[in-house]
Write a protein that holds these residues in place. Structure first.
Motif, PDB file in Angstrom:
ATOM      1  N   THR A 297       0.926  -1.162  -0.112  1.00 25.50           N
ATOM      2  CA  THR A 297       0.042  -0.023   0.000  1.00 25.50           C
ATOM      3  C   THR A 297       0.821   1.150   0.070  1.00 25.50           C
ATOM      4  OG1 THR A 297      -1.720  -1.200   1.239  1.00 25.50           O
ATOM      5  CG2 THR A 297      -1.830   1.262   1.143  1.00 25.50           C
ATOM      6  N   TYR A 298       0.529   2.199  -0.772  1.00 20.58           N
ATOM      7  CA  TYR A 298       1.421   3.525  -1.077  1.00 20.58           C
ATOM      8  C   TYR A 298       0.549   4.739  -0.850  1.00 20.58           C
ATOM      9  CZ  TYR A 298       5.007   0.532  -3.244  1.00 20.58           C
ATOM     10  OH  TYR A 298       6.144  -0.419  -3.205  1.00 20.58           O
ATOM     11  N   LEU A 299       0.970   5.769  -0.355  1.00 17.96           N
ATOM     12  CA  LEU A 299       0.171   7.010  -0.393  1.00 17.96           C
ATOM     13  C   LEU A 299       0.998   7.898  -1.489  1.00 17.96           C
ATOM     14  CD1 LEU A 299      -0.383   7.738   3.382  1.00 17.96           C
ATOM     15  CD2 LEU A 299      -2.119   7.091   1.425  1.00 17.96           C
ATOM     16  N   VAL A 300       0.251   8.450  -2.487  1.00 16.03           N
ATOM     17  CA  VAL A 300       0.761   8.967  -3.653  1.00 16.03           C
ATOM     18  C   VAL A 300       0.365  10.562  -3.623  1.00 16.03           C
ATOM     19  CG1 VAL A 300       1.256   8.929  -5.841  1.00 16.03           C
ATOM     20  CG2 VAL A 300       0.804   6.711  -4.892  1.00 16.03           C
ATOM     21  N   GLN A 301       1.332  11.377  -3.675  1.00 15.99           N
ATOM     22  CA  GLN A 301       0.800  12.795  -3.764  1.00 15.99           C
ATOM     23  C   GLN A 301       1.233  13.460  -5.294  1.00 15.99           C
ATOM     24  OE1 GLN A 301       1.668  15.812  -0.655  1.00 15.99           O
ATOM     25  NE2 GLN A 301       2.434  16.843  -2.209  1.00 15.99           N
ATOM     26  N   VAL A 302      -0.044  13.888  -5.861  1.00 22.41           N
ATOM     27  CA  VAL A 302       0.362  14.483  -7.362  1.00 22.41           C
ATOM     28  C   VAL A 302      -0.231  15.917  -7.395  1.00 22.41           C
ATOM     29  CG1 VAL A 302       0.309  12.018  -8.406  1.00 22.41           C
ATOM     30  CG2 VAL A 302      -1.786  13.364  -7.994  1.00 22.41           C
ATOM     31  N   ARG A 303       0.000  16.388  -8.474  1.00 24.63           N
ATOM     32  CA  ARG A 303      -0.581  17.870  -8.457  1.00 24.63           C
ATOM     33  C   ARG A 303      -2.031  17.676  -8.808  1.00 24.63           C
ATOM     34  NH1 ARG A 303      -1.434  18.612 -13.974  1.00 24.63           N
ATOM     35  NH2 ARG A 303       0.085  17.409 -15.673  1.00 24.63           N
ATOM     36  N   GLY A 304      -3.044  18.718  -8.359  1.00 24.99           N
ATOM     37  CA  GLY A 304      -4.373  18.655  -8.897  1.00 24.99           C
ATOM     38  C   GLY A 304      -4.545  19.641  -9.563  1.00 24.99           C
ATOM     39  N   PRO A 305      -5.893  19.928 -10.321  1.00 24.32           N
ATOM     40  CA  PRO A 305      -6.834  18.791  -9.910  1.00 24.32           C
ATOM     41  C   PRO A 305      -6.885  17.648 -10.534  1.00 24.32           C
ATOM     42  CG  PRO A 305      -7.700  20.283 -11.472  1.00 24.32           C
ATOM     43  CD  PRO A 305      -6.453  20.836 -11.116  1.00 24.32           C
ATOM     44  N   PHE A 306      -7.316  16.411  -9.986  1.00 25.66           N
ATOM     45  CA  PHE A 306      -7.018  14.930 -10.677  1.00 25.66           C
ATOM     46  C   PHE A 306      -8.437  14.666 -11.347  1.00 25.66           C
ATOM     47  CE2 PHE A 306      -6.514  10.529 -10.482  1.00 25.66           C
ATOM     48  CZ  PHE A 306      -4.840  10.216 -10.779  1.00 25.66           C
ATOM     49  N   PRO A 307      -8.331  14.651 -12.795  1.00 28.99           N
ATOM     50  CA  PRO A 307      -9.858  14.269 -13.325  1.00 28.99           C
ATOM     51  C   PRO A 307     -10.275  12.905 -13.016  1.00 28.99           C
ATOM     52  CG  PRO A 307      -7.852  14.313 -14.756  1.00 28.99           C
ATOM     53  CD  PRO A 307      -7.415  14.654 -13.569  1.00 28.99           C
ATOM     54  N   GLN A 308     -11.608  12.829 -13.198  1.00 27.76           N
ATOM     55  CA  GLN A 308     -12.077  11.334 -13.039  1.00 27.76           C
ATOM     56  C   GLN A 308     -11.758  10.591 -14.193  1.00 27.76           C
ATOM     57  OE1 GLN A 308     -16.296  11.969 -12.815  1.00 27.76           O
ATOM     58  NE2 GLN A 308     -16.161  12.669 -10.657  1.00 27.76           N
ATOM     59  N   GLY A 309     -11.656   9.145 -13.990  1.00 28.12           N
ATOM     60  CA  GLY A 309     -11.230   8.373 -15.137  1.00 28.12           C
ATOM     61  C   GLY A 309      -9.943   7.887 -15.073  1.00 28.12           C
ATOM     62  N   ILE A 310      -9.215   8.553 -14.219  1.00 25.89           N
ATOM     63  CA  ILE A 310      -7.586   8.012 -14.120  1.00 25.89           C
ATOM     64  C   ILE A 310      -7.529   6.878 -13.298  1.00 25.89           C
ATOM     65  CG2 ILE A 310      -5.458   8.860 -13.699  1.00 25.89           C
ATOM     66  CD1 ILE A 310      -6.317  10.070 -16.021  1.00 25.89           C
ATOM     67  N   GLY A 311      -8.430   6.836 -12.312  1.00 29.91           N
ATOM     68  CA  GLY A 311      -8.321   5.685 -11.361  1.00 29.91           C
ATOM     69  C   GLY A 311      -8.678   4.607 -12.056  1.00 29.91           C
ATOM     70  N   ALA A 312      -9.701   4.575 -12.797  1.00 30.40           N
ATOM     71  CA  ALA A 312     -10.109   3.508 -13.557  1.00 30.40           C
ATOM     72  C   ALA A 312      -9.187   2.891 -14.573  1.00 30.40           C
ATOM     73  CB  ALA A 312     -11.721   3.754 -14.366  1.00 30.40           C
ATOM     74  N   GLN A 313      -8.644   4.099 -15.286  1.00 33.19           N
ATOM     75  CA  GLN A 313      -7.602   3.678 -16.028  1.00 33.19           C
ATOM     76  C   GLN A 313      -6.487   2.813 -15.597  1.00 33.19           C
ATOM     77  OE1 GLN A 313      -6.218   7.007 -18.318  1.00 33.19           O
ATOM     78  NE2 GLN A 313      -4.212   6.120 -19.325  1.00 33.19           N
ATOM     79  N   LEU A 314      -5.870   3.330 -14.209  1.00 38.52           N
ATOM     80  CA  LEU A 314      -4.708   2.575 -13.553  1.00 38.52           C
ATOM     81  C   LEU A 314      -5.343   1.139 -13.155  1.00 38.52           C
ATOM     82  CD1 LEU A 314      -3.642   5.762 -11.183  1.00 38.52           C
ATOM     83  CD2 LEU A 314      -2.360   4.659 -13.210  1.00 38.52           C
ATOM     84  N   LYS A 315      -6.543   0.964 -12.819  1.00 44.21           N
ATOM     85  CA  LYS A 315      -7.170  -0.355 -12.271  1.00 44.21           C
ATOM     86  C   LYS A 315      -7.071  -1.165 -13.538  1.00 44.21           C
ATOM     87  CE  LYS A 315     -10.253  -0.342  -9.302  1.00 44.21           C
ATOM     88  NZ  LYS A 315     -11.603  -0.341  -8.678  1.00 44.21           N
ATOM     89  N   ALA A 316      -7.409  -0.854 -14.778  1.00 46.75           N
ATOM     90  CA  ALA A 316      -7.697  -1.416 -16.023  1.00 46.75           C
ATOM     91  C   ALA A 316      -6.234  -1.781 -16.366  1.00 46.75           C
ATOM     92  CB  ALA A 316      -8.318  -0.668 -16.886  1.00 46.75           C
ATOM     93  N   GLY A 317      -5.272  -0.993 -16.352  1.00 48.12           N
ATOM     94  CA  GLY A 317      -3.690  -1.372 -16.628  1.00 48.12           C
ATOM     95  C   GLY A 317      -3.422  -0.233 -17.675  1.00 48.12           C
ATOM     96  N   VAL A 318      -1.989   0.214 -17.342  1.00 49.31           N
ATOM     97  CA  VAL A 318      -1.575   0.943 -18.384  1.00 49.31           C
ATOM     98  C   VAL A 318      -0.232   0.274 -18.965  1.00 49.31           C
ATOM     99  CG1 VAL A 318      -2.056   3.101 -17.420  1.00 49.31           C
ATOM    100  CG2 VAL A 318      -0.077   1.896 -16.491  1.00 49.31           C
ATOM    101  N   GLU A 319       0.317   0.534 -20.264  1.00 48.83           N
ATOM    102  CA  GLU A 319       1.433   0.003 -20.757  1.00 48.83           C
ATOM    103  C   GLU A 319       2.551   0.736 -20.475  1.00 48.83           C
ATOM    104  OE1 GLU A 319       2.766  -3.239 -22.999  1.00 48.83           O
ATOM    105  OE2 GLU A 319       0.770  -2.824 -22.595  1.00 48.83           O
ATOM    106  N   LEU A 320       3.590  -0.040 -19.983  1.00 50.46           N
ATOM    107  CA  LEU A 320       4.876   0.558 -19.751  1.00 50.46           C
ATOM    108  C   LEU A 320       5.979  -0.099 -20.568  1.00 50.46           C
ATOM    109  CD1 LEU A 320       4.560   0.359 -15.905  1.00 50.46           C
ATOM    110  CD2 LEU A 320       4.186   2.416 -17.436  1.00 50.46           C
ATOM    111  N   GLU A 321       7.013   0.233 -20.505  1.00 45.57           N
ATOM    112  CA  GLU A 321       8.051  -0.420 -21.503  1.00 45.57           C
ATOM    113  C   GLU A 321       8.445  -1.873 -21.134  1.00 45.57           C
ATOM    114  OE1 GLU A 321      10.189   2.015 -18.005  1.00 45.57           O
ATOM    115  OE2 GLU A 321       8.594   2.271 -19.632  1.00 45.57           O
ATOM    116  N   ASP A 322       8.116  -2.309 -20.140  1.00 46.61           N
ATOM    117  CA  ASP A 322       8.536  -3.680 -19.543  1.00 46.61           C
ATOM    118  C   ASP A 322       7.089  -4.576 -19.667  1.00 46.61           C
ATOM    119  OD1 ASP A 322       7.705  -2.324 -17.454  1.00 46.61           O
ATOM    120  OD2 ASP A 322       9.333  -3.336 -15.963  1.00 46.61           O
ATOM    121  N   GLY A 323       6.058  -4.020 -19.887  1.00 50.16           N
ATOM    122  CA  GLY A 323       4.921  -4.581 -20.085  1.00 50.16           C
ATOM    123  C   GLY A 323       3.542  -4.106 -19.387  1.00 50.16           C
TER     124      GLY A 323
END
Length: 403
Positions: A297-323
Motif C-alpha cells: 500500500t502506497y500514499l501518492v501525492q500528485v498535482r491537482g486537480p485530478f480528473p475522473q477516469g484516471i483511477g479506472a485507467q490505472l485499475k484497468a492497466g497501463v502499458e509500460l516499457e516492460d509490459g
C-alpha cells in the motif's frame, strides 16, 4: 431618635419588636420536628419546611420510591449527569428478560456478558496481551492450491523425548499454560498441519511447526523481524560505496546490530516508508516472489486537480516499457488546492512501478510513501526509527506467504 428607639424600630430585626414580627403564627412545630423551620432562623431555612408562617399542620414527607436501575446500563450512569440521556432507553430491563429470575447455572438462566477490558478478555487469543497486532483481523493465507493432505494419527506426532505441546506454547508467549490446554482441547492448535486435541502430545520444538487459529508460532528465537520507516534520501542497502546514508546507519543503536539482516524489497532514494528487515531467508524470498502476490500500500501525492477516469485507467492497466501494469485498488484520500493524495494497492514488485504508472497517465509523483506490506503497517511509527515486530505480527506475516 434615641438608640433605644432605633433598636425597637420595625426596620431593625435585631431589636425586640423585630424578633416578634419574624415569629411564625399559628401551630408552629417544635424544634426537631420533621419538615419544620427554626424559630428566629433565616427565611431560607424556614422555606425548606412545609411553609414559612403557614397555619396548616405539618405532614411527614412521603418516602422516596427507589428507582429501578438496569444492571446493563448502570455502568453508563456512573459517568455523571453530562453522560446521562433524557431519552428513555430502548433496551429491555434485565428483570424482564426471559430467564432473569432463574439461578445462575440452571438451564435457561441468563449468561453473564464478558466485560471489555477484563483480565481474561484477551487471554483466549494467541499473544492477546501484546500491544502490536491486535487489529490485523483474521489470518490471511495466500490463495494457492494445496495438495490433498492425509490424516496422520496423533500418536505419530508424539515424540517421547520431546516437550509437552502446551508447555512449548506457553514458553513461546501464546498464553498461560491453562489457556493453552483449553486451546488444544478445543481443536484450535495444529502441529505439522495436523489438528491436535490430546493434552499429552510431546513435540520437538526445533522441528515442529505450530499454528494456533491459523497463526504461525515462531519458536526460533534467533530469527529477527523488524520494521524500518525509511526517510527520504536514504539508500535501500546495508552499505553504500559512495558514502550516502543507508540502512546500517540506523541500526547502530539496535541490539540486533550483530545479526546479518536482509531488507525485503527496495525503495528508491526519494521514496519514504516501510521496509522489512529480517534474517529469515525463506520469508524474505517468499515476500518478494511474484507468485505469492503480497499486497503493498502506497500514499501518492500528485498535482491537482485530478480528473475522473484516471483511477479506472490505472485499475484497468497501463502499458509500460516492460509490459502492462495495473493497481489492485485506487482511492482518493484528500484533495487540496494544487495537491491530491491518493492511496493505491498493488502486488507488483517491479522497479519504480508506482512512479512509472503515474508518469504514464500524465501525473508525475511529487511524494511517495509506502505505508503497508502485507498485514504489517507503519501506523504512527516515526521516520528513521526501527522497531521489532510483535509475535502476533510475525505470525500474520508468515501465514500471508504460506509459512
Amino acid at each position: 431618635m434615641t438608640q433605644a428607639g432605633r433598636q425597637g424600630s420595625p426596620r431593625n430585626s435585631s431589636g425586640r419588636g423585630g424578633a416578634d414580627r419574624n415569629k411564625p403564627k399559628g401551630n408552629t412545630p417544635r424544634r426537631g420536628t420533621a419538615g419544620g423551620g427554626f424559630s428566629g432562623g433565616s427565611a431560607g431555612a424556614g422555606q425548606r419546611g412545609q411553609g414559612f408562617g403557614s397555619d396548616r399542620p405539618q405532614r411527614a414527607p412521603k418516602p422516596r420510591e427507589e428507582r429501578f436501575i438496569d444492571p446493563d446500563l448502570a455502568g453508563s450512569q456512573q459517568g455523571g449527569a453530562s453522560e446521562r440521556s433524557s431519552k428513555p432507553s430502548s433496551r429491555k430491563p434485565a428483570a424482564r428478560k426471559p430467564g432473569a429470575k432463574k439461578a445462575p447455572g440452571t438451564p435457561g438462566a441468563l449468561k453473564p456478558k464478558p466485560r471489555t477490558g477484563a483480565p481474561g478478555a484477551a487471554a483466549s487469543r494467541a499473544f492477546g496481551s501484546e500491544r502490536f497486532g491486535q487489529n490485523l483481523g483474521p489470518v490471511r493465507k495466500p490463495g494457492r492450491k494445496k495438495r490433498p493432505r492425509t490424516d496422520v494419527p496423533q500418536s505419530e506426532l508424539h515424540d517421547a523425548d520431546g516437550v509437552r505441546l502446551q508447555k512449548v506454547m506457553a514458553s513461546a508467549g501464546v498464553a498461560s499454560r491453562r489457556v493453552c490446554e483449553e486451546m488444544i482441547a478445543e481443536g484450535r492448535v495444529e502441529v505439522d498441519g495436523q489438528v491436535v486435541t490430546e493434552l499429552g502430545v510431546r513435540i520437538d520444538p526445533a522441528t515442529a511447526v505450530i499454528h494456533v487459529d491459523g497463526l504461525r508460532i515462531q519458536l526460533d528465537e534467533n530469527l529477527v523481524y523488524m520494521v524500518f520507516n525509511k526517510p527520504k534520501g536514504v539508500v535501500s542497502t546495508m552499505e553504500d560505496p559512495d558514502g550516502r546514508p543507508c540502512i546500517s546507519d540506523f541500526l547502530k543503536n539496535n541490539k540486533n546490530t550483530g545479526e546479518r539482516l536482509f531488507h525485503v524489497g527496495r525503495l528508491d532514494v526519494a521514496t519514504e516508508g516501510l521496509l522489512l528487515l529480517t534474517n529469515d531467508g525463506e520469508l524474505a524470498n517468499r515476500l518478494t516472489h511474484p507468485s505469492y502476490e503480497v499486497p503493498k500500500t502506497y500514499l501518492v501525492q500528485v498535482r491537482g486537480p485530478f480528473p475522473q477516469g484516471i483511477g479506472a485507467q490505472l485499475k484497468a492497466g497501463v502499458e509500460l516499457e516492460d509490459g502492462p501494469a495495473a493497481v489492485d485498488s485506487f482511492r482518493l484520500v484528500d484533495s487540496t488546492p494544487g495537491h491530491v493524495l491518493i492511496e493505491v494497492v498493488l502486488h507488483s514488485g517491479k522497479n519504480r512501478i508506482v512512479r512509472r504508472m503515474f508518469d504514464a497517465v500524465g501525473f508525475p509523483v511529487q511524494r511517495l510513501v509506502r505505508v503497508k506490506v502485507g498485514p504489517i503497517g507503519l501506523g504512527d511509527q516515526r521516520q528513521g526509527s526501527i522497531r521489532n515486530l510483535g509475535k502476533q505480527e510475525v505470525g500474520h506475516l508468515l501465514a500471508s506467504v504460506g509459512l
